[in-house]
Design an enzyme around this catalytic site. Structure first.
Site, PDB file in Angstrom:
ATOM      1  CE  LYS A  22      49.493  52.411   4.264  1.00  0.00           C
ATOM      2  NZ  LYS A  22      49.470  50.964   4.252  1.00  0.00           N
ATOM      3  CG  ASN A  23      47.618  52.090   7.553  1.00  0.00           C
ATOM      4  OD1 ASN A  23      47.575  51.789   6.355  1.00  0.00           O
ATOM      5  ND2 ASN A  23      48.587  51.678   8.349  1.00  0.00           N
ATOM      6  CB  CYS A 117      51.222  40.012   3.099  1.00  0.00           C
ATOM      7  SG  CYS A 117      51.465  40.827   4.649  1.00  0.00           S
ATOM      8  NE  ARG A 122      48.715  41.681   7.969  1.00  0.00           N
ATOM      9  CZ  ARG A 122      48.966  42.748   7.231  1.00  0.00           C
ATOM     10  NH1 ARG A 122      49.897  42.700   6.312  1.00  0.00           N
ATOM     11  NH2 ARG A 122      48.298  43.875   7.395  1.00  0.00           N
ATOM     12  N   PRO A 123      45.927  36.463  10.026  1.00  0.00           N
ATOM     13  CG  PRO A 123      45.956  35.811  12.265  1.00  0.00           C
ATOM     14  CD  PRO A 123      46.825  36.346  11.184  1.00  0.00           C
ATOM     15  CB  ILE A 124      40.530  37.740   8.824  1.00  0.00           C
ATOM     16  CG1 ILE A 124      40.118  36.461   8.096  1.00  0.00           C
ATOM     17  CG2 ILE A 124      41.460  38.555   7.976  1.00  0.00           C
ATOM     18  CD1 ILE A 124      39.058  36.737   7.069  1.00  0.00           C
ATOM     19  CG  ASP A 125      41.343  34.917  14.594  1.00  0.00           C
ATOM     20  OD1 ASP A 125      42.262  35.431  13.926  1.00  0.00           O
ATOM     21  OD2 ASP A 125      41.338  34.917  15.835  1.00  0.00           O
ATOM     22  CD  GLN A 126      40.047  37.864  17.684  1.00  0.00           C
ATOM     23  OE1 GLN A 126      39.233  38.371  18.458  1.00  0.00           O
ATOM     24  NE2 GLN A 126      40.383  36.581  17.754  1.00  0.00           N
ATOM     25  CG  ASP A 305      52.933  49.958  10.300  1.00  0.00           C
ATOM     26  OD1 ASP A 305      53.153  48.741  10.180  1.00  0.00           O
ATOM     27  OD2 ASP A 305      51.812  50.465  10.103  1.00  0.00           O
TER      28      ASP A 305
HETATM   29  C1  EPZ Z   1      47.117  47.417  10.354  1.00  0.00           C
HETATM   30  O1  EPZ Z   1      47.095  46.110   9.793  1.00  0.00           O
HETATM   31  C2  EPZ Z   1      47.889  48.283   9.412  1.00  0.00           C
HETATM   32  N1  EPZ Z   1      47.238  48.268   8.112  1.00  0.00           N
HETATM   33  C3  EPZ Z   1      49.327  47.784   9.305  1.00  0.00           C
HETATM   34  O2  EPZ Z   1      50.044  48.700   8.531  1.00  0.00           O
HETATM   35  C4  EPZ Z   1      49.945  47.738  10.699  1.00  0.00           C
HETATM   36  O3  EPZ Z   1      51.206  47.130  10.623  1.00  0.00           O
HETATM   37  C5  EPZ Z   1      49.060  46.941  11.644  1.00  0.00           C
HETATM   38  O4  EPZ Z   1      47.702  47.447  11.636  1.00  0.00           O
HETATM   39  C6  EPZ Z   1      49.540  46.982  13.084  1.00  0.00           C
HETATM   40  O5  EPZ Z   1      49.574  48.301  13.547  1.00  0.00           O
HETATM   41  C7  EPZ Z   1      46.216  49.081   7.894  1.00  0.00           C
HETATM   42  O6  EPZ Z   1      45.785  49.866   8.716  1.00  0.00           O
HETATM   43  C8  EPZ Z   1      45.601  49.035   6.536  1.00  0.00           C
HETATM   44  P1  EPZ Z   1      46.158  44.024  12.965  1.00  0.00           P
HETATM   45  P2  EPZ Z   1      46.080  45.019  10.326  1.00  0.00           P
HETATM   46  O7  EPZ Z   1      44.856  43.372  12.657  1.00  0.00           O
HETATM   47  O8  EPZ Z   1      44.818  45.694  10.676  1.00  0.00           O
HETATM   48  C9  EPZ Z   1      46.800  39.575  14.662  1.00  0.00           C
HETATM   49  C10 EPZ Z   1      51.551  49.405   6.875  1.00  0.00           C
HETATM   50  O9  EPZ Z   1      52.775  49.220   6.701  1.00  0.00           O
HETATM   51  N2  EPZ Z   1      45.409  39.312  14.221  1.00  0.00           N
HETATM   52  O10 EPZ Z   1      46.182  45.125  13.961  1.00  0.00           O
HETATM   53  O11 EPZ Z   1      46.024  43.919   9.341  1.00  0.00           O
HETATM   54  C11 EPZ Z   1      47.766  39.784  13.503  1.00  0.00           C
HETATM   55  O12 EPZ Z   1      48.259  38.555  13.028  1.00  0.00           O
HETATM   56  C12 EPZ Z   1      50.657  48.261   7.309  1.00  0.00           C
HETATM   57  O13 EPZ Z   1      50.987  50.481   6.687  1.00  0.00           O
HETATM   58  C13 EPZ Z   1      44.799  38.137  14.566  1.00  0.00           C
HETATM   59  O14 EPZ Z   1      45.383  37.266  15.228  1.00  0.00           O
HETATM   60  O15 EPZ Z   1      46.820  44.519  11.627  1.00  0.00           O
HETATM   61  C14 EPZ Z   1      48.830  40.648  14.129  1.00  0.00           C
HETATM   62  O16 EPZ Z   1      49.727  39.827  14.831  1.00  0.00           O
HETATM   63  C15 EPZ Z   1      51.309  46.921   7.264  1.00  0.00           C
HETATM   64  N3  EPZ Z   1      43.496  37.913  14.163  1.00  0.00           N
HETATM   65  C16 EPZ Z   1      48.076  41.479  15.141  1.00  0.00           C
HETATM   66  O17 EPZ Z   1      46.813  40.812  15.343  1.00  0.00           O
HETATM   67  C17 EPZ Z   1      42.793  38.851  13.460  1.00  0.00           C
HETATM   68  O18 EPZ Z   1      41.616  38.597  13.141  1.00  0.00           O
HETATM   69  C18 EPZ Z   1      47.771  42.919  14.698  1.00  0.00           C
HETATM   70  O19 EPZ Z   1      47.174  42.903  13.416  1.00  0.00           O
HETATM   71  C19 EPZ Z   1      43.435  40.053  13.110  1.00  0.00           C
HETATM   72  C20 EPZ Z   1      44.740  40.257  13.506  1.00  0.00           C
END
Ligand code: EPZ
Length: 430
Positions: A22-23, A117, A122-126, A305
């Site tokens: 899915k991802n 959520c 879920r920050p998006i700063d990066q 996950d």
């Molecule tokens: C992906 O989410 C997956 N989603 C998630 O799967 C999965 O839990 C997650 O990666 C971790 O493996 C998809 O692929 C669609 P991240 P994503 O950015 O990309 C922090 C499922 O059940 N962060 O890797 O949103 C964040 O808060 C889902 O299938 C920042 O600080 O996760 C977290 O602590 C749920 N700043 C960590 O990084 C940012 O700009 C990892 O998040 C982005 C993230």
């Protein structure tokens, strides 16, 4: 209201075919809009999240031709707008992948800002940092992230946190930027590599995906491709832990065993036998489960996950286990539901301390999110007696034909719509 009803206590036995990831599919679908030529994608999981992303793409003019339930053709030559509405983002965060894809192709995109959520903030700063480094202007106005660039230029980007989403979004934005982009400290998840392979099959020049440094040399255009999505690591892992918790013997087929190593290692540690073949893994749970410690980490660490699924199995092990969640702060919401089934788990901050119990008993439970929902189904399958699982729409976001696949392994589980269906189920199984 749709629910699953489960009559537990039967060991799961048999073989189950794992679908496309899915991802990976979400990233690849978004990236497919980066060419005006037709892209054919195979092994597409037919789950709610991918279907919603396809709708979001159609809403901006992308032509989607579903050849069958797992094959889709995408043509983005007639995109007529670059704004992704709030409705789609509310339903599925990954719509924000269209930000990187549209910015990379059209140098402009507007996408509703995703909120937090059920698993935490879920920050998006990066993501924003990466777009800015490539020369884009990024601003947030009226709930939208608006990004545009007169010109995208390759850059050296260091990710402060390992983020799957930011790595994917920045990779897409950089693919057609002028010059070379280097992403340091990227996510190394299999779906990041799958996206890079997909983009390369469209003519991109991405090296190092899956390692500590990704190098992208910008190309002027991308072209048509035919691509098969990798198998779903988390769907496979879910069935592997279902085997462990139900004392079963399950072979997951159509998998890449390498992607499952952290999961297989933990299953071995808690006393299951794990046998790997070329594209299958068999899990046999014939002894009492041992306790262990586990901490979720970015790939190749143990996936967040899979955290609820391992917790459910450890809840039935001998001794005290510790599960530490290092990625999301609110990913233990399901523990209260599990406690209602007889589990003995105390959550302190980002750590769950689990005292194994001999059995769970069936109860009425509610899925708080996708993976926790699947884990609670595993608990219900292991439990004595009947359970009902509410809010299964979360589970359907990422698991295709979940009850059907479980029934193929001997589980007594059904999707029901009303009391009458539940009575019929009870009459049949009890
Ligand atoms: C992906 O989410 C997956 N989603 C998630 O799967 C999965 O839990 C997650 O990666 C971790 O493996 C998809 O692929 C669609 P991240 P994503 O950015 O990309 C922090 C499922 O059940 N962060 O890797 O949103 C964040 O808060 C889902 O299938 C920042 O600080 O996760 C977290 O602590 C749920 N700043 C960590 O990084 C940012 O700009 C990892 O998040 C982005 C993230």
């Amino acid at each position: 209201m749709e629910q699953y009803v489960v009559y537990g206590g039967t060991p799961l036995v048999g073989e189950v075919e794992i679908g496309g990831a899915k991802n990976a599919a979400l990233a690849i679908l978004a990236a497919s809009v980066m060419t005006d030529e037709t892209v054919l994608i195979e092994n597409m999981p037919d789950v709610r999240d991918t279907n919603i992303l396809l709708q979001a793409m159609e809403s901006i003019g992308v032509r989607v031709n579903r050849i069958d339930s797992h094959t889709v053709e995408v043509n983005a030559s007639s995109i007529h707008e670059l704004v992704i509405e709030d409705d789609y983002i509310k339903k599925i965060r990954a719509s924000y992948y269209l930000l990187g894809a549209l910015l990379g192709k059209y140098h402009k995109a507007e996408v509703a800002l995703p909120g937090g959520c059920n698993i935490g903030s879920r920050p998006i700063d990066q993501h924003i940092k990466g777009f800015k480094a490539l020369g884009a202007d990024v601003r947030i106005e009226h709930g939208l992230i608006i990004t545009e660039a007169a010109h995208l230029r390759g850059s050296h980007i260091y990710m402060d946190v390992v983020s799957v989403g930011a790595t994917i979004n920045v990779m897409m934005a950089a693919v057609m930027a002028e010059g070379v982009t280097i992403i340091e400290n990227p996510a190394k998840e299999p779906h990041v590599v799958d996206l890079a392979n997909f983009l390369n099959s469209m003519g991109a020049n991405i090296r190092g995906a899956g390692t500590d440094v990704i190098r992208i040399r910008g190309v002027s255009r991308l072209h048509r491709t035919e691509y098969t999505i990798i198998p779903d690591q988390i769907e496979a892992g879910t069935f592997m832990f279902a085997a462990a918790a139900t004392k079963g013997d399950v072979t997951v087929r159509n998998v890449i065993p390498k992607h499952l190593e952290s999961i297989s290692a933990k299953l071995n540690e808690i006393g299951c036998d794990v046998v790997e073949a070329e594209d299958a893994v068999r899990v046999v749970s014939s002894r009492p489960l041992n306790h262990t410690h586990v901490k979720t980490l970015p790939y190749p660490g143990f996936p967040t996950d899979m955290q609820p699924q391992i917790t459910v199995a450890l809840g039935l092990s001998c001794g005290t286990s510790i599960v530490t969640e290092s990625i999301y702060e609110s990913r233990f919401k399901y523990v209260d539901e599990l406690t209602r089934m007889g589990a003995s788990i105390k959550v302190e901050g980002n750590t769950a301390i689990i005292d194994g119990v001999a059995r769970y008993t069936g109860a009425g439970i509610t899925a708080p999110d996708l993976r926790a929902g699947a884990a609670l189904v595993i608990a219900a399958l292991a439990a004595e007696g009947m359970s009902t699982v509410d809010d299964i729409h979360f589970i359907e976001r990422g698991y295709e034909r979940f009850p059907e696949k479980l029934r193929g392994l001997g589980a007594q589980i059904e999707k029901v719509e009303n009391e009458r269906d539940i009575r019929k189920f009870r009459f049949r199984v009890v």
